[in-house]
Every structure is written in structure tokens, then in C-alpha cells.
Scaffold this active site. Structure first.
Site, PDB file in Angstrom:
ATOM      1  N   SER A   1       9.760  -6.473   7.700  1.00 17.36           N
ATOM      2  CA  SER A   1       9.250  -7.836   7.546  1.00 17.36           C
ATOM      3  C   SER A   1       8.151  -7.887   6.478  1.00 17.36           C
ATOM      4  CB  SER A   1       8.692  -8.309   8.894  1.00 17.36           C
ATOM      5  OG  SER A   1       8.097  -9.569   8.750  1.00 17.36           O
TER       6      SER A   1
ATOM      7  N   HIS B   1      13.260  -8.279   5.296  1.00 13.73           N
ATOM      8  CA  HIS B   1      13.235  -9.517   6.088  1.00 13.73           C
ATOM      9  C   HIS B   1      12.150 -10.440   5.525  1.00 13.73           C
ATOM     10  CE1 HIS B   1      13.751 -11.659  10.003  1.00 13.73           C
ATOM     11  NE2 HIS B   1      12.453 -11.904   9.908  1.00 13.73           N
TER      12      HIS B   1
ATOM     13  N   ASP C   1      10.186 -13.901   6.170  1.00 13.83           N
ATOM     14  CA  ASP C   1       9.870 -14.955   7.136  1.00 13.83           C
ATOM     15  C   ASP C   1       9.431 -16.196   6.374  1.00 13.83           C
ATOM     16  OD1 ASP C   1      10.262 -13.877   9.808  1.00 13.83           O
ATOM     17  OD2 ASP C   1       8.798 -12.382   9.185  1.00 13.83           O
TER      18      ASP C   1
ATOM     19  N   MET D   1       8.309 -19.966   6.426  1.00 11.49           N
ATOM     20  CA  MET D   1       7.691 -20.902   7.389  1.00 11.49           C
ATOM     21  C   MET D   1       7.179 -22.133   6.652  1.00 11.49           C
ATOM     22  SD  MET D   1       5.589 -18.247   9.775  1.00 11.49           S
ATOM     23  CE  MET D   1       6.297 -16.665  10.254  1.00 11.49           C
TER      24      MET D   1
ATOM     25  N   HIS E   1      14.926 -15.376   6.958  1.00 13.41           N
ATOM     26  CA  HIS E   1      14.769 -16.018   8.272  1.00 13.41           C
ATOM     27  C   HIS E   1      14.037 -17.342   8.049  1.00 13.41           C
ATOM     28  CE1 HIS E   1      12.687 -15.580  12.492  1.00 13.41           C
ATOM     29  NE2 HIS E   1      13.511 -16.607  12.433  1.00 13.41           N
TER      30      HIS E   1
ATOM     31  N   MET F   1      12.352 -20.372   9.168  1.00 11.57           N
ATOM     32  CA  MET F   1      11.659 -21.061  10.273  1.00 11.57           C
ATOM     33  C   MET F   1      11.126 -22.373   9.719  1.00 11.57           C
ATOM     34  SD  MET F   1       9.868 -17.756  11.941  1.00 11.57           S
ATOM     35  CE  MET F   1      10.133 -16.863  10.433  1.00 11.57           C
TER      36      MET F   1
ATOM     37  N   MET G   1      14.585 -14.298  19.168  1.00 14.46           N
ATOM     38  CA  MET G   1      13.138 -14.144  18.948  1.00 14.46           C
ATOM     39  C   MET G   1      12.542 -13.555  20.224  1.00 14.46           C
ATOM     40  SD  MET G   1      12.441 -15.032  15.874  1.00 14.46           S
ATOM     41  CE  MET G   1      10.681 -14.721  16.078  1.00 14.46           C
TER      42      MET G   1
ATOM     43  N   GLY H   1       2.070  -9.964  14.787  1.00 16.40           N
ATOM     44  CA  GLY H   1       1.046  -9.387  15.660  1.00 16.40           C
ATOM     45  C   GLY H   1       0.947 -10.010  17.042  1.00 16.40           C
TER      46      GLY H   1
ATOM     47  N   ASP I   1      13.399  -9.917  16.832  1.00 13.76           N
ATOM     48  CA  ASP I   1      12.284 -10.163  15.910  1.00 13.76           C
ATOM     49  C   ASP I   1      11.047 -10.546  16.715  1.00 13.76           C
ATOM     50  OD1 ASP I   1      10.667 -10.828  13.781  1.00 13.76           O
ATOM     51  OD2 ASP I   1      11.907 -12.478  13.054  1.00 13.76           O
TER      52      ASP I   1
HETATM   53  C1  DX5 Z   1       7.267 -13.704  13.712  1.00 11.39           C
HETATM   54  C2  DX5 Z   1       7.964 -13.122  12.517  1.00 11.39           C
HETATM   55  C3  DX5 Z   1       8.185 -11.643  12.522  1.00 11.39           C
HETATM   56  C4  DX5 Z   1       6.980 -10.764  12.469  1.00 11.39           C
HETATM   57  C5  DX5 Z   1       7.299  -9.561  13.317  1.00 11.39           C
HETATM   58  O1  DX5 Z   1       7.310 -15.110  13.601  1.00 11.39           O
HETATM   59  O2  DX5 Z   1       9.252 -13.741  12.461  1.00 11.39           O
HETATM   60  O3  DX5 Z   1       9.086 -11.257  11.494  1.00 11.39           O
HETATM   61  O4  DX5 Z   1       6.656 -10.373  11.187  1.00 11.39           O
HETATM   62  O5  DX5 Z   1       6.320  -8.569  13.234  1.00 11.39           O
HETATM   63  P1  DX5 Z   1       5.362  -8.120  14.438  1.00 11.39           P
HETATM   64  O6  DX5 Z   1       5.666  -6.678  14.673  1.00 11.39           O
HETATM   65  O7  DX5 Z   1       3.995  -8.313  13.874  1.00 11.39           O
HETATM   66  O8  DX5 Z   1       5.603  -8.977  15.633  1.00 11.39           O
HETATM   67 ZN    ZN Z   2      11.368 -13.112  11.244  1.00 15.18          ZN
END
Ligand code: DX5
Ligand code: ZN
Length: 228
Positions: A6, A31, A33, A35, A64, A66, A135, A143, A173
Site C-alpha cells: 500500500s 496498491h 488507496d 480517497m 482501490h 474509495m 475491508m 494504522g 485490506d
Molecule cells: C485503509 C487503506 C489500507 C491501508 C492498510 O483505508 O485502504 O490500504 O493502507 O494499511 P494498514 O496496515 O496501515 O492498515
Molecule cells: Zn486499500
């Protein structure tokens, strides 16, 4: 087992170097993310960042989304170099149409479910997806702590797919740690998004952390079954 690292958990001041480091460490996918501050509270990357990193590696890009009504941006992310586009079921008013639009772009298509969304949301889109992302935290931030009910959800999805005679891979994830990843694998997950809980732990190099994640995923599980 696929490890998808990620990038939001990498050092954001040197993402190009992070891509090279992750590739050398042996991760399978990258990956992203994405958002929008609407579907989730946070804001991260857009298609220009995906396009900027695309020439640096041949690793598959697992994007991904979101974001609210993600199909609006599917073409932009596909053109930027996404191999997989994963849409949040809760963000789509017309989920089946949105998934079909992703496949029409020539991308592999995934559907993601938030922890509280029941598996029944998948029932009529199984023909339309190449992977299912469960999820294991509420999306929006790295974190976070695992939502424990999601472990049983992985197992139930695996049973549901087996009952249908389907072999769609399950991606997980959120808080995929060295401790939780083997439990997720045991339940039936095969694609692991690795963030701050594993590949990016600050006390290890990316190579050490990736190797450790592979080792714990490959380790045999203790057998507690009774002999007689
Ligand atoms: C959460 C993200 C994840 C995140 C996972 O919304 O989609 O990809 O980076 O990493 P950790 O290990 O920090 O949960
Ligand atoms: Zn993700």
C-alpha cells in the site's frame, strides 16, 4: 499468495524510490488507496500520480477507489495505468453497471465491502468481478485496528463462493499484520494489502518485512483437531 504493498504507507517524499525498493523486496502488486474526502474522510492520490509512477515498474497496479460514484473516474485511472480497479459497493448507485464499465475498459475488476456491509451485497454481481475485497478496517486511514468480525466474514465468503462453484480470489485490506495475516489466510484470503502493519513497519527494511510476511503466510497452522 499475493502481497500488494500500500503506497499510502510509503515515504511520500520519495515515492519513486519506494516503488523500486518494493519491487526489489519482492512484493507482487502495488496498491493505490484513492480517497475523495466524501466517501471516506481522507484525501490521497489522483490519476496523475498513478500515471507518474507507471513507467517505473511492470508490477501490476491495484487501484482501490474509495470515492463516491467511482465509475466516473474509472477511465482516467485505467489510462493512467491501473491493471485492477476496485470499487466500493457502498459508493455505487448502480453497482453492476459500474463494474461492467470497468471491464469494458479492459481492466480487471474488483468489488470492495466495508466491514458492516453484508455478503448478500455480492449475490448478483459475482459474474462481474475478478476479485472481492473485504475491508478488515473501515476505509480511510492507515494504522487502524482490525475489526474482529471480519475474520469470520472472510470464511463465510469462501464458503459462499465454494457453494456456488466459483473461484474468485478474496483480497483483505486493513491491519494485515504478521499476526492477523495468517488468520486471514486460514479463513480463505489470498491477496494481502500490506501497509503500516507489515511491509512498512519502521523497525524493518521493506525486504525483511516482505520476507517475514511471506514466511508467516506460508507457515503451517497448528492442528488442534482431536486424534480420535
Ligand atoms: C485503509 C487503506 C489500507 C491501508 C492498510 O483505508 O485502504 O490500504 O493502507 O494499511 P494498514 O496496515 O496501515 O492498515
Ligand atoms: Zn486499500
Amino acid at each position: 499468495m499475493i502481497i500488494s504493498a500500500s503506497l499510502m504507507c510509503a515515504d511520500l517524499t520519495r515515492l519513486g524510490e519506494a516503488v523500486a525498493e518494493l519491487e526489489a523486496a519482492g512484493v507482487d502488486w502495488l496498491h493505490f488507496d484513492i480517497m475523495d474526502g466524501q466517501f471516506v474522510p481522507n484525501l490521497t492520490f489522483g490519476p496523475d500520480l498513478v500515471a507518474a509512477l507507471r513507467p517505473l515498474t511492470k508490477l501490476p497496479f491495484d487501484v482501490h477507489l474509495m470515492i463516491h460514484e467511482p465509475a466516473r473516474y474509472a477511465k482516467r485511472f485505467r489510462e493512467a495505468g491501473a491493471d485492477f480497479l476496485v470499487l466500493s459497493a457502498e459508493a455505487c448507485s448502480h453497482l453492476q453497471r459500474s463494474l461492467a464499465q470497468v471491464r469494458d475498459l479492459g481492466a480487471r475488476c474488483g468489488v470492495a465491502l466495508n466491514p458492516a456491509t453484508p455478503l448478500s451485497a455480492l449475490e448478483y454481481v459475482l459474474d462481474d468481478v475478478d476479485l472481492i475485497l473485504l475491508m478488515t478496517v473501515n476505509p480511510g486511514h492507515a494504522g487502524q485496528k482490525l475489526v474482529p468480525a471480519t475474520l469470520g466474514k472472510i470464511a463465510r465468503l469462501r464458503q459462499m463462493l465454494a457453494a456456488e462453484g466459483r473461484d474468485i480470489p478474496i483480497q483483505v485490506d486493513g491491519n494485515v499484520s504478521f499476526e492477523s495475516a495468517p488468520q486471514m489466510a486460514e479463513a480463505g484470503a489470498t491477496i494481502f494489502v500490506a501497509g503500516s502493519s507489515s511491509v512498512f513497519v519502521p523497525t524493518m527494511s521493506r525486504a525483511e518485512a516482505t520476507a517475514r510476511l511471506r514466511t508467516v503466510l506460508a507457515a503451517p497452522r497448528p492442528d488442534y483437531s482431536r486424534e480420535s
